[in-house]
Design a protein around this motif. Structure first.
Motif, PDB file in Angstrom:
ATOM      1  N   PHE A  83       0.836  -1.210   0.000  1.00 53.21           N
ATOM      2  CA  PHE A  83       0.000   0.000   0.000  1.00 53.21           C
ATOM      3  C   PHE A  83       0.865   1.252   0.000  1.00 53.21           C
ATOM      4  N   TYR A  84       1.926   1.240   0.821  1.00 48.99           N
ATOM      5  CA  TYR A  84       2.832   2.385   0.906  1.00 48.99           C
ATOM      6  C   TYR A  84       3.528   2.634  -0.434  1.00 48.99           C
ATOM      7  N   SER A  86       2.652   1.610  -3.408  1.00 53.79           N
ATOM      8  CA  SER A  86       1.677   1.953  -4.452  1.00 53.79           C
ATOM      9  C   SER A  86       1.354   3.441  -4.427  1.00 53.79           C
ATOM     10  N   ASN A  87       1.269   4.005  -3.237  1.00 55.27           N
ATOM     11  CA  ASN A  87       1.020   5.441  -3.124  1.00 55.27           C
ATOM     12  C   ASN A  87       2.260   6.253  -3.486  1.00 55.27           C
ATOM     13  N   GLY A  90       2.337   6.653  -7.096  1.00 54.21           N
ATOM     14  CA  GLY A  90       1.125   7.284  -7.626  1.00 54.21           C
ATOM     15  C   GLY A  90       0.139   6.313  -8.225  1.00 54.21           C
ATOM     16  N   LYS A  91       0.204   5.034  -7.824  1.00 53.74           N
ATOM     17  CA  LYS A  91      -0.715   4.008  -8.331  1.00 53.74           C
ATOM     18  C   LYS A  91      -1.330   3.256  -7.150  1.00 53.74           C
ATOM     19  N   PRO A  92      -2.189   3.900  -6.362  1.00 53.92           N
ATOM     20  CA  PRO A  92      -2.732   3.246  -5.156  1.00 53.92           C
ATOM     21  C   PRO A  92      -3.475   1.953  -5.449  1.00 53.92           C
ATOM     22  N   GLY A  93      -4.019   1.832  -6.654  1.00 53.36           N
ATOM     23  CA  GLY A  93      -4.740   0.614  -7.021  1.00 53.36           C
ATOM     24  C   GLY A  93      -3.852  -0.612  -7.087  1.00 53.36           C
ATOM     25  N   SER A  95      -1.943  -1.685  -4.929  1.00 52.80           N
ATOM     26  CA  SER A  95      -1.894  -2.389  -3.640  1.00 52.80           C
ATOM     27  C   SER A  95      -2.792  -3.624  -3.643  1.00 52.80           C
ATOM     28  N   TYR A 137       6.349  -2.133 -10.312  1.00 59.59           N
ATOM     29  CA  TYR A 137       6.599  -1.051  -9.359  1.00 59.59           C
ATOM     30  C   TYR A 137       7.811  -0.187  -9.690  1.00 59.59           C
TER      31      TYR A 137
END
Length: 283
Positions: A83-84, A86-87, A90-93, A95, A137
């Motif tokens: 999650f960290y 991914s944020n 800039g791609k939170p999805g 996660s 990533y």
């Protein structure tokens, strides 16, 4: 780490994660792998007591409740890091990838492993995912119109290695099924040896290994033939051991035979990953 230092740095690839971020990605992957081993050990106690009683940990070295707690902790760490990161990119999805893998590991251990061939395919896909997740990533978010050609080239190489890892692990999973057939049968697990018998399963393993060898020969001739050192490396440390597996699997019968072949396939995987170092001299 091989990907970053054998492929990314030599070609000046634009990357997204800092060294710290990359270390976190490696840690998340390790945690997921460890969580998979823990939940597998929990559900395999009965089988392992027959197949490898000296390696049974759950119920001896650690209680089942403690093992479940460890499984949850490892998954929380992996998903939290996912999650960290991914944020950060800039791609939170993204996660959702780690959440999905965590769920699949549980489903594999509790159900899919008992389904003929499906479990082998799933665990082999997860092995390939270890390579793909680095591309997702660290490589893909850094692609721009200016660097698209070289980034795409490296991404293609990573996919090639993911396919290689999938194929080698699939063969090894089938070999391990042969090795563990007695315990699997007593536990009601449906594997190829139990459905087809050991002789026919040997022939299936032979066929898949032969296809992999043919694919590697084509790949070697097409992409690596101009580098003599790379050719010799692949011939002696990857194709040679695979040919040995091909020859020996036809008449393999004992637990010792399959354990030996499984160990050789582990080495093939290792030498395959190390072969990434040659591309800086070929491209």
């Amino acid at each position: 780490m091989f990907l970053r230092y054998f492929l990314f740095e030599p070609f000046g690839i634009t990357i997204t994660l800092s060294d710290f971020g990359y270390a976190l990605l490696v840690l998340a992957t390790v945690c997921l792998t460890a969580a998979g081993n823990v939940i597998n050990d929990i559900y395999d106690v009965e089988t392992d007591q027959i197949n490898k009683p000296e390696h049974v940990l759950v119920g001896k070295s650690i209680s089942e409740q403690s093992a479940y707690t460890l499984f949850i902790i490892l998954n929380v760490i992996a998903v939290g890091i996912g999650f960290y990161l991914s944020n950060i990119i800039g791609k939170p999805g993204f996660s959702a990838l780690f959440i999905s893998i965590s769920a699949i590991l549980y489903i594999y251990a509790s159900y899919l492993k008992r389904t003929v061939l499906v479990g082998n395919l799933v665990i082999s896909l997860l092995v390939a995912f270890v390579i793909i997740v680095v591309a997702i990533y660290d490589l893909m978010p850094a692609i721009t119109p200016q660097n698209k050609a070289v980034q795409t080239l490296i991404f293609g190489l990573m996919l090639d290695y993911a396919v290689f890892a999938f194929a080698v692990n699939l063969i090894r999973e089938m070999v391990k099924d042969q090795q563990d057939v007695k315990g699997d049968h007593n536990s009601g697990i449906q594997t190829l040896p139990i459905i087809l018998g050991k002789t026919r399963t040997n022939k299936v393993i032979f066929s898949v290994t032969a296809l992999l060898i043919i694919g590697l020969i084509y790949y070697l001739y097409t992409y690596m033939f101009q580098n003599q050192v790379a050719v010799l490396y692949v011939l002696f440390l990857i194709l040679g051991p695979l040919l040995y597996v091909l020859i020996k699997i036809w008449n393999a019968d004992t637990k010792h035979d399959y354990r030996k072949l499984s160990g050789i396939l582990k080495l093939v995987m290792l030498f395959g990953v190390i072969s990434m170092a040659f591309y800086q001299f070929m491209l």
